[in-house]
Scaffold this motif. Structure first.
Motif, PDB file in Angstrom:
ATOM      1  N   PHE A  18       0.816  -1.203   0.000  1.00 50.75           N
ATOM      2  CA  PHE A  18       0.000   0.000   0.000  1.00 50.75           C
ATOM      3  C   PHE A  18       0.855   1.260   0.000  1.00 50.75           C
ATOM      4  O   PHE A  18       1.964   1.268   0.518  1.00 50.75           O
ATOM      5  CB  PHE A  18      -0.918   0.030   1.235  1.00 50.75           C
ATOM      6  N   SER A  19       0.310   2.329  -0.580  1.00 47.65           N
ATOM      7  CA  SER A  19       0.896   3.652  -0.458  1.00 47.65           C
ATOM      8  C   SER A  19      -0.247   4.653  -0.440  1.00 47.65           C
ATOM      9  O   SER A  19      -1.344   4.364  -0.884  1.00 47.65           O
ATOM     10  CB  SER A  19       1.851   3.957  -1.619  1.00 47.65           C
ATOM     11  N   ARG A  20       0.011   5.863   0.087  1.00 44.30           N
ATOM     12  CA  ARG A  20      -1.075   6.830   0.240  1.00 44.30           C
ATOM     13  C   ARG A  20      -0.621   8.211  -0.229  1.00 44.30           C
ATOM     14  O   ARG A  20       0.510   8.607  -0.024  1.00 44.30           O
ATOM     15  CB  ARG A  20      -1.521   6.902   1.695  1.00 44.30           C
ATOM     16  N   CYS A  21      -1.551   8.914  -0.868  1.00 42.91           N
ATOM     17  CA  CYS A  21      -1.324  10.293  -1.286  1.00 42.91           C
ATOM     18  C   CYS A  21      -2.556  11.095  -0.890  1.00 42.91           C
ATOM     19  O   CYS A  21      -3.685  10.677  -1.145  1.00 42.91           O
ATOM     20  CB  CYS A  21      -1.109  10.362  -2.802  1.00 42.91           C
ATOM     21  N   THR A  22      -2.356  12.243  -0.236  1.00 40.31           N
ATOM     22  CA  THR A  22      -3.477  13.066   0.216  1.00 40.31           C
ATOM     23  C   THR A  22      -3.396  14.462  -0.376  1.00 40.31           C
ATOM     24  O   THR A  22      -2.431  15.184  -0.126  1.00 40.31           O
ATOM     25  CB  THR A  22      -3.485  13.167   1.753  1.00 40.31           C
ATOM     26  N   GLY A  23      -4.392  14.829  -1.173  1.00 42.60           N
ATOM     27  CA  GLY A  23      -4.539  16.201  -1.607  1.00 42.60           C
ATOM     28  C   GLY A  23      -3.820  16.607  -2.876  1.00 42.60           C
ATOM     29  O   GLY A  23      -4.190  17.581  -3.518  1.00 42.60           O
ATOM     30  N   ASP A  24      -2.763  15.903  -3.260  1.00 43.06           N
ATOM     31  CA  ASP A  24      -1.993  16.312  -4.435  1.00 43.06           C
ATOM     32  C   ASP A  24      -2.768  16.080  -5.731  1.00 43.06           C
ATOM     33  O   ASP A  24      -2.678  16.866  -6.666  1.00 43.06           O
ATOM     34  CB  ASP A  24      -0.659  15.564  -4.487  1.00 43.06           C
ATOM     35  N   TYR A  25      -3.481  14.987  -5.797  1.00 46.50           N
ATOM     36  CA  TYR A  25      -4.323  14.681  -6.954  1.00 46.50           C
ATOM     37  C   TYR A  25      -5.362  13.664  -6.513  1.00 46.50           C
ATOM     38  O   TYR A  25      -5.279  13.107  -5.418  1.00 46.50           O
ATOM     39  CB  TYR A  25      -3.495  14.177  -8.140  1.00 46.50           C
ATOM     40  N   PHE A  26      -6.336  13.412  -7.407  1.00 43.04           N
ATOM     41  CA  PHE A  26      -7.394  12.483  -7.033  1.00 43.04           C
ATOM     42  C   PHE A  26      -7.624  11.498  -8.162  1.00 43.04           C
ATOM     43  O   PHE A  26      -6.763  11.285  -9.018  1.00 43.04           O
ATOM     44  CB  PHE A  26      -8.652  13.265  -6.645  1.00 43.04           C
ATOM     45  N   LYS A  27      -8.816  10.943  -8.234  1.00 43.93           N
ATOM     46  CA  LYS A  27      -9.085   9.833  -9.147  1.00 43.93           C
ATOM     47  C   LYS A  27      -8.891  10.189 -10.606  1.00 43.93           C
ATOM     48  O   LYS A  27      -8.551   9.321 -11.421  1.00 43.93           O
ATOM     49  CB  LYS A  27     -10.489   9.285  -8.898  1.00 43.93           C
ATOM     50  N   GLU A  28      -9.089  11.473 -10.964  1.00 42.96           N
ATOM     51  CA  GLU A  28      -8.947  11.885 -12.365  1.00 42.96           C
ATOM     52  C   GLU A  28      -7.511  11.697 -12.855  1.00 42.96           C
ATOM     53  O   GLU A  28      -7.270  11.567 -14.061  1.00 42.96           O
ATOM     54  CB  GLU A  28      -9.389  13.340 -12.542  1.00 42.96           C
ATOM     55  N   THR A  29      -6.548  11.654 -11.920  1.00 43.76           N
ATOM     56  CA  THR A  29      -5.147  11.418 -12.260  1.00 43.76           C
ATOM     57  C   THR A  29      -4.726  10.000 -11.917  1.00 43.76           C
ATOM     58  O   THR A  29      -3.994   9.357 -12.670  1.00 43.76           O
ATOM     59  CB  THR A  29      -4.242  12.424 -11.525  1.00 43.76           C
ATOM     60  N   ALA A  30      -5.191   9.505 -10.780  1.00 44.68           N
ATOM     61  CA  ALA A  30      -4.752   8.188 -10.306  1.00 44.68           C
ATOM     62  C   ALA A  30      -5.167   7.070 -11.249  1.00 44.68           C
ATOM     63  O   ALA A  30      -4.389   6.139 -11.510  1.00 44.68           O
ATOM     64  CB  ALA A  30      -5.316   7.935  -8.915  1.00 44.68           C
ATOM     65  N   ILE A  31      -6.390   7.120 -11.762  1.00 45.19           N
ATOM     66  CA  ILE A  31      -6.864   6.038 -12.636  1.00 45.19           C
ATOM     67  C   ILE A  31      -6.069   5.976 -13.942  1.00 45.19           C
ATOM     68  O   ILE A  31      -5.583   4.895 -14.322  1.00 45.19           O
ATOM     69  CB  ILE A  31      -8.377   6.178 -12.887  1.00 45.19           C
ATOM     70  N   PRO A  32      -5.870   7.098 -14.667  1.00 41.80           N
ATOM     71  CA  PRO A  32      -5.038   7.034 -15.877  1.00 41.80           C
ATOM     72  C   PRO A  32      -3.595   6.616 -15.588  1.00 41.80           C
ATOM     73  O   PRO A  32      -2.983   5.903 -16.397  1.00 41.80           O
ATOM     74  CB  PRO A  32      -5.108   8.465 -16.426  1.00 41.80           C
ATOM     75  N   LEU A  33      -3.034   7.043 -14.446  1.00 39.20           N
ATOM     76  CA  LEU A  33      -1.671   6.630 -14.115  1.00 39.20           C
ATOM     77  C   LEU A  33      -1.600   5.115 -13.899  1.00 39.20           C
ATOM     78  O   LEU A  33      -0.646   4.457 -14.338  1.00 39.20           O
ATOM     79  CB  LEU A  33      -1.196   7.357 -12.854  1.00 39.20           C
ATOM     80  N   ALA A  34      -2.605   4.569 -13.206  1.00 41.56           N
ATOM     81  CA  ALA A  34      -2.630   3.124 -12.979  1.00 41.56           C
ATOM     82  C   ALA A  34      -2.737   2.380 -14.310  1.00 41.56           C
ATOM     83  O   ALA A  34      -2.032   1.393 -14.547  1.00 41.56           O
ATOM     84  CB  ALA A  34      -3.804   2.763 -12.072  1.00 41.56           C
ATOM     85  N   TRP A  35      -3.608   2.860 -15.187  1.00 38.54           N
ATOM     86  CA  TRP A  35      -3.770   2.228 -16.495  1.00 38.54           C
ATOM     87  C   TRP A  35      -2.469   2.285 -17.299  1.00 38.54           C
ATOM     88  O   TRP A  35      -2.084   1.306 -17.949  1.00 38.54           O
ATOM     89  CB  TRP A  35      -4.908   2.905 -17.251  1.00 38.54           C
ATOM     90  N   GLU A  36      -1.795   3.420 -17.250  1.00 37.59           N
ATOM     91  CA  GLU A  36      -0.542   3.566 -17.988  1.00 37.59           C
ATOM     92  C   GLU A  36       0.515   2.586 -17.491  1.00 37.59           C
ATOM     93  O   GLU A  36       1.238   1.969 -18.283  1.00 37.59           O
ATOM     94  CB  GLU A  36      -0.024   5.004 -17.849  1.00 37.59           C
ATOM     95  N   LEU A  37       0.585   2.429 -16.171  1.00 39.09           N
ATOM     96  CA  LEU A  37       1.589   1.514 -15.622  1.00 39.09           C
ATOM     97  C   LEU A  37       1.317   0.074 -16.034  1.00 39.09           C
ATOM     98  O   LEU A  37       2.234  -0.630 -16.476  1.00 39.09           O
ATOM     99  CB  LEU A  37       1.624   1.618 -14.099  1.00 39.09           C
ATOM    100  N   VAL A  38       0.075  -0.375 -15.902  1.00 38.59           N
ATOM    101  CA  VAL A  38      -0.191  -1.790 -16.174  1.00 38.59           C
ATOM    102  C   VAL A  38      -0.132  -2.115 -17.668  1.00 38.59           C
ATOM    103  O   VAL A  38       0.277  -3.215 -18.055  1.00 38.59           O
ATOM    104  CB  VAL A  38      -1.536  -2.245 -15.573  1.00 38.59           C
ATOM    105  N   THR A  39      -0.524  -1.174 -18.528  1.00 36.37           N
ATOM    106  CA  THR A  39      -0.545  -1.468 -19.965  1.00 36.37           C
ATOM    107  C   THR A  39       0.779  -1.148 -20.658  1.00 36.37           C
ATOM    108  O   THR A  39       1.234  -1.906 -21.513  1.00 36.37           O
ATOM    109  CB  THR A  39      -1.673  -0.700 -20.664  1.00 36.37           C
ATOM    110  N   LYS A  40       1.395  -0.035 -20.276  1.00 32.19           N
ATOM    111  CA  LYS A  40       2.659   0.345 -20.920  1.00 32.19           C
ATOM    112  C   LYS A  40       3.869  -0.106 -20.109  1.00 32.19           C
ATOM    113  O   LYS A  40       4.837  -0.638 -20.655  1.00 32.19           O
ATOM    114  CB  LYS A  40       2.694   1.851 -21.134  1.00 32.19           C
ATOM    115  N   GLY A  41       3.815   0.128 -18.800  1.00 33.23           N
ATOM    116  CA  GLY A  41       4.940  -0.278 -17.964  1.00 33.23           C
ATOM    117  C   GLY A  41       5.089  -1.781 -17.853  1.00 33.23           C
ATOM    118  O   GLY A  41       6.182  -2.323 -18.029  1.00 33.23           O
ATOM    119  N   PHE A  42       3.968  -2.478 -17.582  1.00 34.57           N
ATOM    120  CA  PHE A  42       4.003  -3.930 -17.427  1.00 34.57           C
ATOM    121  C   PHE A  42       3.674  -4.662 -18.728  1.00 34.57           C
ATOM    122  O   PHE A  42       3.872  -5.872 -18.821  1.00 34.57           O
ATOM    123  CB  PHE A  42       3.007  -4.372 -16.347  1.00 34.57           C
TER     124      PHE A  42
END
Length: 346
Positions: A13-37
């Motif tokens: 687990f890791s946590r981020c508060t206030g810097d960004y929310f789901k509008e950024t987190a979801i695309p970043l997760a998608w980018e990592l799993v599809t392009k990174g992995f």
């Protein structure tokens, strides 16, 4: 501890508060799993809470996932009844129709076909009162917002958890975490030194030996309270399963294999290897004496043929012979898988 040994139970687990929310987190997760992995998009699925229209829209407009591969799931909610809470959005791997129920329209969390490996928890509310119903429906959440039970947080958070072992076994083309390269050598160690191996005991010992090694390397030692007691339970549970499968090697030898596996990334393991093995050997020897003193009495209790060990018997085993409650439970389960342990004294 209760769930270890099951095919895919691990998290990071890791946590981020206030810097960004789901509008950024979801695309970043998608980018990592599809392009990174390099995971094929057609084999990925996402789930969102029924109330979370925003997450659904982000998935279907800001990533390349198909809309029919995004499922609304009432279990996608995190909260403790008061304080920060909110929906979550999970990413799943499709293992193929043959791995599950075989239905062509299967969906995540329906059967073994899909494995959840990443959870984006999205705490965006402060729960200040009781909801009108379980937080599994959009109606319950929307009513909670309207009546003030759920108050939007000024700074919503991202609490994201990805299972290291889960992503490992997926990327390595294995069927479960115990076949991944971060656990398989330890499973093999147990199998090599067991006279009557079982899958469950192999996995429990492998999981616990790795955890034990890192705990002791971090300075934790067996005690009767706090984290030291957790370590003691891990060592003794691994030793008990080793006894059940006639493990000929010491648990400390498994720790040595753990050190060999991870020392390049964690050099402190090699530096503290002697202390690790000595600590394990001391605790397992102490536990062996406990077993020797109490096993005769436990076998008398078990030989009565009752479907459950009474609370009174469990207390006597603990008070007279030093058997912790969880040890009696483990022994009862090992001798009679259908047996129970009653905590009420009768």
């Amino acid at each position: 501890m209760k769930r270890s040994g099951k095919p895919n139970v691990t998290s990071r687990f890791s946590r981020c508060t206030g810097d960004y929310f789901k509008e950024t987190a979801i695309p970043l997760a998608w980018e990592l799993v599809t392009k990174g992995f390099g995971m094929p998009p057609d084999r990925l699925r996402a789930t969102v809470h029924p109330s979370d229209d925003a997450a659904f829209e982000i998935w279907t407009t800001k990533t390349a996932i198909r809309a029919e591969h995004v499922t609304r799931d009432g279990t996608n909610w995190w909260g403790l009844g008061r304080g920060p809470c909110g929906p979550d959005s999970e990413i799943w791997w499709d293992r193929g129709r043959e791995a599950g129920c075989g239905q062509p329209d299967c969906y995540p969390d329906h059967c073994a076909r899909f494995t959840e490996f990443w959870n984006l928890v999205l705490p965006q509310y402060d729960q200040r009162g009781d909801l009108s119903g379980p937080p599994t429906t959009a109606e319950s959440i929307n009513r909670g917002i309207a009546d003030g039970a759920l108050v939007p947080l000024a700074k919503p958070a991202i609490d994201t958890g990805m299972g290291l072992e889960r992503i490992s076994f997926i990327l390595q083309g294995k069927s479960n975490v115990f076949e991944s390269d971060v656990l398989a050598p330890l499973v093999e160690f147990v199998r090599e030194h067991s006279k009557k191996p079982t899958t469950l005991s192999e996995r429990i010992i492998a999981d616990h030996v790795r955890a034990i090694t890192f705990c002791i390397a971090d300075g934790v030692v067996p005690t009767n309270e706090g984290r030291g007691y957790v370590l003691r339970r891990l060592i003794r549970r691994a030793a008990l399963h080793g006894r059940n499968i006639a493990l000929s090697a010491r648990l400390s030898a498994g720790a040595q294999r753990t050190v060999a596996m991870f020392r390049e990334h964690y050099p402190e393991l090699k530096d503290r290897e002697r202390f690790i093995t000595q600590t394990i050997d001391t605790e397992t020897e102490r536990f062996a004496r406990t077993l020797e003193q109490g096993m005769e009495q436990f076998e008398k209790v078990a030989s009565r043929g009752a479907s459950a060990v009474s609370g009174a018997d469990a207390f006597r085993l603990h008070d007279t012979f030093g058997f912790p409650l969880e040890l009696t439970r483990e022994l009862r389960s090992a001798t009679d898988p259908g047996g129970r342990l009653l905590t009420a004294g009768r």
